[in-house]
Motif scaffolding. Structure first.
Motif, short mmCIF file in Angstrom:
data_model
loop_
_atom_site.label_atom_id
_atom_site.label_comp_id
_atom_site.label_asym_id
_atom_site.label_seq_id
_atom_site.Cartn_x
_atom_site.Cartn_y
_atom_site.Cartn_z
N SER A 166 0.82 -1.22 0.00
CA SER A 166 0.00 0.00 0.00
C SER A 166 0.85 1.27 0.00
CB SER A 166 -0.93 0.00 1.21
OG SER A 166 -0.16 0.07 2.41
N PHE A 167 2.11 1.14 -0.34
CA PHE A 167 3.02 2.29 -0.31
C PHE A 167 2.50 3.51 -1.08
CE2 PHE A 167 7.00 4.55 -1.37
CZ PHE A 167 7.40 4.83 -0.08
N PRO A 168 1.90 3.34 -2.27
CA PRO A 168 1.36 4.53 -2.95
C PRO A 168 0.29 5.26 -2.13
CG PRO A 168 1.51 2.71 -4.48
CD PRO A 168 1.82 2.16 -3.13
N PHE A 169 -0.57 4.50 -1.43
CA PHE A 169 -1.60 5.13 -0.59
C PHE A 169 -0.97 5.85 0.60
CE2 PHE A 169 -4.06 1.61 -2.52
CZ PHE A 169 -4.99 2.39 -3.21
N VAL A 170 0.09 5.26 1.15
CA VAL A 170 0.78 5.89 2.27
C VAL A 170 1.38 7.23 1.82
CG1 VAL A 170 2.71 5.66 3.89
CG2 VAL A 170 1.24 3.70 3.42
N ILE A 171 1.96 7.25 0.64
CA ILE A 171 2.55 8.48 0.12
C ILE A 171 1.48 9.53 -0.17
CG2 ILE A 171 3.84 9.48 -1.83
CD1 ILE A 171 5.57 7.87 0.09
N ILE A 172 0.41 9.11 -0.84
CA ILE A 172 -0.66 10.06 -1.21
C ILE A 172 -1.32 10.67 0.02
CG2 ILE A 172 -2.96 10.20 -2.25
CD1 ILE A 172 -1.96 8.22 -4.38
#
Length: 131
Positions: free
Chosen positions: A65-71
């Motif tokens: 879920s790294f993209p969601f964490v960044i966003i």
């Protein structure tokens, strides 16, 4: 010694979450020494389950879920922590330990309480001495 400190910290954080959040609870008596005697072993077992789940499942979910964490600027990590608490409640239910998390919102609140309590207890205990 470090393991016992971690276990104590996690147990205190779980007990605080169960005390503060409606929807997170240990089954059994709710007052006096009977409560302590009957809930101490489940509290330790649930702390161990949470530690195992957090050690093995959380890193995988965090990477996926790294993209969601960044966003979300890291706020999605709260959702992951809530999912870890829900998974811990589900496993405790399957093992008949007597710990229950009733839904996502109590799990989210519990995740916040556990995080804050862990920070406070760790600051009181102090840094672990490494030799």
């Amino acid at each position: 010694m470090r393991f016992l400190t971690w276990l104590l910290t996690t147990a205190i954080a779980l007990a605080t979450a169960a005390w503060l959040i409606d929807g997170i609870r240990f089954s059994g008596p709710s007052q006096g020494t009977a409560e302590i005697q009957e809930k101490l072993l489940p509290l330790i077992l649930v702390s161990l389950i949470l530690g195992v789940v957090t050690s093995f499942v959380k890193p995988v979910l965090t990477i996926l879920s790294f993209p969601f964490v960044i966003i979300t600027l890291g706020l999605f990590l709260l959702v992951i922590n809530a999912a870890m608490l829900l998974l811990t409640g589900w496993l405790a239910e399957k093992l008949d330990i007597g710990f229950d998390v009733t839904g996502f919102w109590p799990a989210l609140g519990g995740a916040v309480v556990i995080t804050v309590t862990t920070w406070i207890v760790d600051s009181v205990i102090g840094p672990d001495e490494r030799r």
